[in-house]
Motif scaffolding. Structure first.
Motif, mmCIF file in Angstrom:
data_model
loop_
_atom_site.group_PDB
_atom_site.id
_atom_site.type_symbol
_atom_site.label_atom_id
_atom_site.label_comp_id
_atom_site.label_asym_id
_atom_site.label_seq_id
_atom_site.Cartn_x
_atom_site.Cartn_y
_atom_site.Cartn_z
ATOM 1 N N MET A 1 0.895 -1.045 -0.227
ATOM 2 C CA MET A 1 0.057 -0.093 0.036
ATOM 3 C C MET A 1 0.857 1.183 -0.013
ATOM 4 S SD MET A 1 -3.220 1.005 2.359
ATOM 5 C CE MET A 1 -2.588 1.327 3.928
ATOM 6 N N SER A 2 0.836 2.250 -0.863
ATOM 7 C CA SER A 2 1.317 3.581 -0.863
ATOM 8 C C SER A 2 0.330 4.656 -0.761
ATOM 9 C CB SER A 2 2.112 3.590 -1.838
ATOM 10 O OG SER A 2 1.562 3.572 -3.104
ATOM 11 N N THR A 3 0.702 5.780 -0.043
ATOM 12 C CA THR A 3 0.195 7.091 -0.416
ATOM 13 C C THR A 3 0.740 8.187 -0.890
ATOM 14 O OG1 THR A 3 -0.932 6.559 2.159
ATOM 15 C CG2 THR A 3 -1.147 8.788 1.044
ATOM 16 N N THR A 4 0.365 8.606 -1.892
ATOM 17 C CA THR A 4 1.205 9.615 -3.007
ATOM 18 C C THR A 4 0.267 11.040 -2.687
ATOM 19 O OG1 THR A 4 1.626 7.689 -4.011
ATOM 20 C CG2 THR A 4 1.746 9.960 -5.026
ATOM 21 N N LEU A 5 1.206 12.019 -2.701
ATOM 22 C CA LEU A 5 0.733 13.358 -2.963
ATOM 23 C C LEU A 5 0.869 13.527 -4.310
ATOM 24 C CD1 LEU A 5 0.283 16.419 -1.732
ATOM 25 C CD2 LEU A 5 2.805 16.618 -1.613
ATOM 26 N N TYR A 6 -0.281 14.350 -5.006
ATOM 27 C CA TYR A 6 -0.268 14.708 -6.139
ATOM 28 C C TYR A 6 -0.392 16.414 -6.119
ATOM 29 C CZ TYR A 6 -0.275 10.045 -7.942
ATOM 30 O OH TYR A 6 -0.231 8.664 -8.002
ATOM 31 N N ILE A 7 0.111 16.791 -7.187
ATOM 32 C CA ILE A 7 0.075 18.473 -7.119
ATOM 33 C C ILE A 7 -0.441 18.872 -8.481
ATOM 34 C CG2 ILE A 7 1.492 20.633 -7.218
ATOM 35 C CD1 ILE A 7 3.787 19.007 -5.643
ATOM 36 N N ARG A 8 -1.448 19.950 -8.605
ATOM 37 C CA ARG A 8 -2.299 20.150 -9.620
ATOM 38 C C ARG A 8 -1.437 21.271 -10.302
ATOM 39 N NH1 ARG A 8 -6.417 22.027 -7.559
ATOM 40 N NH2 ARG A 8 -6.023 24.403 -8.299
ATOM 41 N N CYS A 9 -1.264 21.340 -11.576
ATOM 42 C CA CYS A 9 -0.415 22.212 -12.193
ATOM 43 C C CYS A 9 -1.611 22.822 -13.093
ATOM 44 C CB CYS A 9 0.711 21.694 -13.219
ATOM 45 S SG CYS A 9 0.195 21.360 -14.898
ATOM 46 N N ASN A 10 -1.191 24.143 -13.632
ATOM 47 C CA ASN A 10 -1.816 25.029 -14.183
ATOM 48 C C ASN A 10 -2.629 24.391 -15.630
ATOM 49 O OD1 ASN A 10 -1.917 26.952 -12.422
ATOM 50 N ND2 ASN A 10 -0.670 28.371 -13.727
ATOM 51 N N SER A 11 -2.193 23.244 -16.073
ATOM 52 C CA SER A 11 -2.540 22.577 -17.447
ATOM 53 C C SER A 11 -3.679 21.536 -16.631
ATOM 54 C CB SER A 11 -1.536 21.983 -18.086
ATOM 55 O OG SER A 11 -0.776 22.991 -18.648
ATOM 56 N N GLY A 12 -3.879 21.620 -15.713
ATOM 57 C CA GLY A 12 -4.925 20.640 -15.150
ATOM 58 C C GLY A 12 -4.294 19.174 -14.904
ATOM 59 N N HIS A 13 -3.124 18.831 -15.035
ATOM 60 C CA HIS A 13 -2.308 17.559 -14.749
ATOM 61 C C HIS A 13 -2.281 17.661 -13.061
ATOM 62 C CE1 HIS A 13 -0.305 18.699 -18.719
ATOM 63 N NE2 HIS A 13 -1.339 17.930 -18.922
ATOM 64 N N TYR A 14 -2.079 16.187 -12.647
ATOM 65 C CA TYR A 14 -1.871 16.060 -11.178
ATOM 66 C C TYR A 14 -0.480 15.113 -11.226
ATOM 67 C CZ TYR A 14 -6.539 17.529 -10.306
ATOM 68 O OH TYR A 14 -7.762 18.441 -10.066
ATOM 69 N N PHE A 15 0.329 15.569 -10.770
ATOM 70 C CA PHE A 15 1.790 14.871 -10.851
ATOM 71 C C PHE A 15 2.362 14.688 -9.226
ATOM 72 C CE2 PHE A 15 2.834 19.257 -11.009
ATOM 73 C CZ PHE A 15 3.760 19.503 -10.247
ATOM 74 N N ALA A 16 3.318 13.721 -9.388
ATOM 75 C CA ALA A 16 3.760 13.222 -7.950
ATOM 76 C C ALA A 16 5.406 13.292 -8.271
ATOM 77 C CB ALA A 16 3.417 11.797 -7.594
ATOM 78 N N GLY A 17 6.115 13.417 -7.321
ATOM 79 C CA GLY A 17 7.537 13.084 -7.280
ATOM 80 C C GLY A 17 8.557 14.193 -7.368
ATOM 81 N N GLY A 18 7.875 15.595 -7.367
ATOM 82 C CA GLY A 18 8.793 16.629 -7.339
ATOM 83 C C GLY A 18 7.962 17.889 -7.628
ATOM 84 N N ALA A 19 8.603 18.942 -7.943
ATOM 85 C CA ALA A 19 8.070 20.349 -7.835
ATOM 86 C C ALA A 19 7.567 20.512 -9.460
ATOM 87 C CB ALA A 19 8.751 21.427 -7.330
ATOM 88 N N HIS A 20 8.089 19.905 -10.383
ATOM 89 C CA HIS A 20 7.711 20.459 -11.712
ATOM 90 C C HIS A 20 6.953 19.201 -12.574
ATOM 91 C CE1 HIS A 20 10.876 23.446 -12.045
ATOM 92 N NE2 HIS A 20 11.424 22.713 -11.009
ATOM 93 N N CYS A 21 5.861 19.540 -13.079
ATOM 94 C CA CYS A 21 5.145 18.675 -13.915
ATOM 95 C C CYS A 21 5.783 18.008 -14.914
ATOM 96 C CB CYS A 21 3.959 19.572 -14.491
ATOM 97 S SG CYS A 21 2.902 18.371 -15.656
ATOM 98 N N PRO A 22 5.963 16.785 -15.044
ATOM 99 C CA PRO A 22 6.752 16.004 -16.161
ATOM 100 C C PRO A 22 6.085 16.043 -17.712
ATOM 101 C CG PRO A 22 5.554 14.419 -14.780
ATOM 102 C CD PRO A 22 5.469 15.881 -14.252
ATOM 103 N N ASP A 23 5.013 16.598 -17.574
ATOM 104 C CA ASP A 23 4.416 16.693 -18.930
ATOM 105 C C ASP A 23 4.887 18.069 -19.677
ATOM 106 O OD1 ASP A 23 2.316 15.809 -21.122
ATOM 107 O OD2 ASP A 23 1.474 17.781 -20.604
ATOM 108 N N ASP A 24 4.856 19.273 -18.674
ATOM 109 C CA ASP A 24 5.068 20.749 -19.510
ATOM 110 C C ASP A 24 6.093 21.334 -18.699
ATOM 111 O OD1 ASP A 24 3.499 21.315 -17.162
ATOM 112 O OD2 ASP A 24 1.677 21.880 -18.302
ATOM 113 N N ASP A 25 6.392 20.637 -17.641
ATOM 114 C CA ASP A 25 7.568 21.470 -16.804
ATOM 115 C C ASP A 25 7.061 22.575 -15.925
ATOM 116 O OD1 ASP A 25 10.163 20.905 -16.030
ATOM 117 O OD2 ASP A 25 10.841 22.895 -16.782
#
Length: 103
Positions: A1-25
């Motif tokens: 089991m894992s719990t993950t924080l996702y951050i919503r970027c201005n393009s509507g993506h939700y990403f995990a693992g850092g401060a930069h969206c891997p789709d659009d930086d």
């Protein structure tokens, strides 16, 4: 089991693992704040939660970009979610038209 924080970027993506969206930086002061808080929790062996982030002093603006998901199996976890639309008030709304409350 894992719990993950996702951050919503201005393009509507939700990403995990850092401060930069891997789709659009995309990044912001809020994403930097959330990523730092998540790293601090991980160093202490604590899973992220909205309440733990709040207790760590994360700002209200940053918390508005935070989503925490719990997975029953680590293999089910993903790094990025890129929705095409949301359903808001019972209406299908394309991501490009959701407005500032979700971007």
């Amino acid at each position: 089991m894992s719990t993950t924080l996702y951050i919503r970027c201005n393009s509507g993506h939700y990403f995990a693992g850092g401060a930069h969206c891997p789709d659009d930086d995309w990044s912001s002061a809020e994403s930097e704040e959330l990523a730092a808080a998540a790293a601090s929790l991980a160093e202490r062996g604590e899973s992220p939660s909205i309440e733990r982030l709040r207790q760590a002093g994360v700002s209200a603006a940053a918390l508005r970009r935070a989503v925490v998901m719990e997975f029953g199996d680590d293999d089910a976890r993903f790094d990025l979610l890129s929705p095409e639309y949301y359903i808001l008030d019972g209406q299908w709304v394309p991501i490009a038209k959701v407005g500032p409350k979700l971007l």
